[in-house]
Write a protein that holds these residues in place. Structure first.
Motif, PDB file in Angstrom:
ATOM      1  N   GLU A 219       0.831  -1.208   0.000  1.00 51.71           N
ATOM      2  CA  GLU A 219       0.000   0.000   0.000  1.00 51.71           C
ATOM      3  C   GLU A 219       0.864   1.256   0.000  1.00 51.71           C
ATOM      4  OE1 GLU A 219      -3.648   2.006   2.607  1.00 51.71           O
ATOM      5  OE2 GLU A 219      -2.779   0.089   3.200  1.00 51.71           O
ATOM      6  N   ARG A 220       1.982   1.206   0.710  1.00 51.85           N
ATOM      7  CA  ARG A 220       2.855   2.379   0.817  1.00 51.85           C
ATOM      8  C   ARG A 220       3.702   2.587  -0.437  1.00 51.85           C
ATOM      9  NH1 ARG A 220       5.313   0.797   4.936  1.00 51.85           N
ATOM     10  NH2 ARG A 220       7.315   0.168   4.044  1.00 51.85           N
ATOM     11  N   GLU A 221       4.249   1.484  -0.990  1.00 54.51           N
ATOM     12  CA  GLU A 221       5.213   1.576  -2.082  1.00 54.51           C
ATOM     13  C   GLU A 221       4.612   1.309  -3.466  1.00 54.51           C
ATOM     14  OE1 GLU A 221       8.246   2.619  -1.565  1.00 54.51           O
ATOM     15  OE2 GLU A 221       8.083   2.642   0.620  1.00 54.51           O
ATOM     16  N   GLY A 222       3.446   0.709  -3.491  1.00 54.46           N
ATOM     17  CA  GLY A 222       2.830   0.399  -4.776  1.00 54.46           C
ATOM     18  C   GLY A 222       3.309  -0.886  -5.401  1.00 54.46           C
ATOM     19  N   LYS A 223       4.230  -1.570  -4.786  1.00 56.83           N
ATOM     20  CA  LYS A 223       4.752  -2.851  -5.238  1.00 56.83           C
ATOM     21  C   LYS A 223       5.446  -3.512  -4.058  1.00 56.83           C
ATOM     22  CE  LYS A 223       8.734  -0.379  -7.185  1.00 56.83           C
ATOM     23  NZ  LYS A 223       8.102   0.960  -7.188  1.00 56.83           N
ATOM     24  N   LEU A 224       5.733  -4.801  -4.170  1.00 58.44           N
ATOM     25  CA  LEU A 224       6.449  -5.493  -3.107  1.00 58.44           C
ATOM     26  C   LEU A 224       7.933  -5.173  -3.177  1.00 58.44           C
ATOM     27  CD1 LEU A 224       4.902  -9.100  -2.987  1.00 58.44           C
ATOM     28  CD2 LEU A 224       4.090  -6.983  -1.930  1.00 58.44           C
ATOM     29  N   GLY A 225       8.615  -5.384  -2.061  1.00 58.08           N
ATOM     30  CA  GLY A 225      10.065  -5.287  -2.060  1.00 58.08           C
ATOM     31  C   GLY A 225      10.680  -6.497  -2.734  1.00 58.08           C
ATOM     32  N   ARG A 226      12.012  -6.514  -2.837  1.00 55.22           N
ATOM     33  CA  ARG A 226      12.720  -7.572  -3.545  1.00 55.22           C
ATOM     34  C   ARG A 226      13.520  -8.438  -2.581  1.00 55.22           C
ATOM     35  NH1 ARG A 226      15.975  -3.542  -7.192  1.00 55.22           N
ATOM     36  NH2 ARG A 226      15.937  -2.554  -5.135  1.00 55.22           N
ATOM     37  N   SER A 227      13.614  -9.703  -2.914  1.00 59.25           N
ATOM     38  CA  SER A 227      14.371 -10.655  -2.105  1.00 59.25           C
ATOM     39  C   SER A 227      15.764 -10.841  -2.702  1.00 59.25           C
ATOM     40  CB  SER A 227      13.639 -12.002  -2.072  1.00 59.25           C
ATOM     41  OG  SER A 227      13.658 -12.604  -3.355  1.00 59.25           O
ATOM     42  N   TYR A 228      16.500 -11.812  -2.188  1.00 60.02           N
ATOM     43  CA  TYR A 228      17.774 -12.214  -2.786  1.00 60.02           C
ATOM     44  C   TYR A 228      17.581 -13.421  -3.700  1.00 60.02           C
ATOM     45  CZ  TYR A 228      20.699  -9.092   0.041  1.00 60.02           C
ATOM     46  OH  TYR A 228      21.314  -7.988   0.593  1.00 60.02           O
ATOM     47  N   GLY A 229      16.362 -13.614  -4.149  1.00 63.47           N
ATOM     48  CA  GLY A 229      16.040 -14.742  -5.014  1.00 63.47           C
ATOM     49  C   GLY A 229      15.021 -15.684  -4.407  1.00 63.47           C
ATOM     50  N   CYS A 230      14.685 -15.461  -3.138  1.00 63.08           N
ATOM     51  CA  CYS A 230      13.716 -16.321  -2.454  1.00 63.08           C
ATOM     52  C   CYS A 230      12.289 -15.947  -2.856  1.00 63.08           C
ATOM     53  CB  CYS A 230      13.853 -16.187  -0.943  1.00 63.08           C
ATOM     54  SG  CYS A 230      15.407 -16.816  -0.285  1.00 63.08           S
ATOM     55  N   PHE A 231      11.382 -16.882  -2.605  1.00 61.44           N
ATOM     56  CA  PHE A 231       9.947 -16.641  -2.785  1.00 61.44           C
ATOM     57  C   PHE A 231       9.410 -16.113  -1.449  1.00 61.44           C
ATOM     58  CE2 PHE A 231      11.203 -20.067  -5.613  1.00 61.44           C
ATOM     59  CZ  PHE A 231      10.658 -19.680  -6.822  1.00 61.44           C
ATOM     60  N   SER A 232       9.376 -14.801  -1.286  1.00 54.99           N
ATOM     61  CA  SER A 232       8.974 -14.184  -0.029  1.00 54.99           C
ATOM     62  C   SER A 232       7.477 -13.898  -0.039  1.00 54.99           C
ATOM     63  CB  SER A 232       9.739 -12.875   0.199  1.00 54.99           C
ATOM     64  OG  SER A 232      11.138 -13.112   0.157  1.00 54.99           O
ATOM     65  N   LEU A 233       6.818 -14.199   1.076  1.00 56.60           N
ATOM     66  CA  LEU A 233       5.384 -13.981   1.240  1.00 56.60           C
ATOM     67  C   LEU A 233       5.128 -13.090   2.443  1.00 56.60           C
ATOM     68  CD1 LEU A 233       4.152 -17.708   0.981  1.00 56.60           C
ATOM     69  CD2 LEU A 233       4.409 -16.087  -0.886  1.00 56.60           C
ATOM     70  N   ALA A 234       3.920 -12.564   2.520  1.00 60.06           N
ATOM     71  CA  ALA A 234       3.484 -11.929   3.766  1.00 60.06           C
ATOM     72  C   ALA A 234       3.514 -12.983   4.865  1.00 60.06           C
ATOM     73  CB  ALA A 234       2.079 -11.366   3.602  1.00 60.06           C
ATOM     74  N   HIS A 235       3.798 -12.573   6.083  1.00 58.95           N
ATOM     75  CA  HIS A 235       3.962 -13.531   7.185  1.00 58.95           C
ATOM     76  C   HIS A 235       2.708 -14.374   7.402  1.00 58.95           C
ATOM     77  CE1 HIS A 235       7.901 -12.011   8.365  1.00 58.95           C
ATOM     78  NE2 HIS A 235       7.424 -10.766   8.287  1.00 58.95           N
TER      79      HIS A 235
END
Length: 211
Positions: free
Chosen positions: A175-191
């Protein structure tokens, strides 16, 4: 004068033919079990679904669990849902958001454009992975381990490519950035999403990523 006709003057003996006995007992009705169609609402890109189904057969020795599979569509924007949990028994699909690697999107456009299997590239990898069970790490906390099954992701364990939760994948960040942040290659999800799928991912299930 005698008339000739079809009937002979001497009647031949009648032969009795024994017919086999007919079983009139009711038989049980055989039913064919038909599974519901996969993804009835059409959430998953057809190419992604068909490639993943083919991967299940190609890697059948490494993927013993066939109740669910997980698909990632890297053609989609990071702010959209693009990780799909497909129930192979009911056909239902649940969708989640997931991040891609910063090396895959150096301009932070929200779209993954490059992919790699090289250590320290910080890029996402594509192809077939198999889940290797829930785990816990000192940096990322609860996660799911992955093993790559193809040349495009064979270094996944060495690169520590996992499924984990991250603050930059939270709805508030989006909501703040308009897109998700980036990982180091991992599949990152909301907690919360990780908590929902972590045990279901378990061990021995397909995760297939396509760009």
């Amino acid at each position: 004068m005698a008339l000739s006709g079809c009937a002979s003057t001497g009647a031949a003996p009648v032969q009795q033919v024994m017919l086999p006995a007919v079983d009139l007992a009711p038989r049980p009705i055989q039913t064919v079990q038909v599974r519901p169609p996969l993804d009835p609402t059409g959430q998953v890109r057809p190419e992604l679904m068909s490639r993943a189904m083919a991967a299940l057969d190609i890697h059948h020795r490494r993927i013993p669990s066939r109740d669910r599979m997980y698909l990632v569509d890297f053609t989609r924007f990071s702010g959209e849902t693009r990780l799909y949990e497909v129930n192979l028994e009911s056909g239902g699909v649940q969708a989640f958001r997931t991040s891609h690697g910063r090396g895959s999107d150096p301009a932070h456009s929200g779209f993954a454009q490059r992919f790699s299997n090289v250590r320290d590239s910080h890029m996402s990898s594509v192809g077939s992975f198999v889940t290797a069970g829930p785990n816990w790490g000192p940096q990322q906390g609860p996660n799911v381990l992955l093993d790559g099954l193809e040349y495009s992701n064979s270094a996944a364990r060495e690169r520590a490519i996992i499924v984990h939760g991250a603050d930059y994948a939270e709805p508030a960040f989006l909501e703040r950035e308009g897109k998700l942040g980036r990982s180091y290659g991992c599949f990152s999800l909301a907690h919360a999403d990780l908590q929902a799928v972590r045990d279901r991912m378990g061990e021995g299930r397909l995760l297939f990523a396509l760009a």
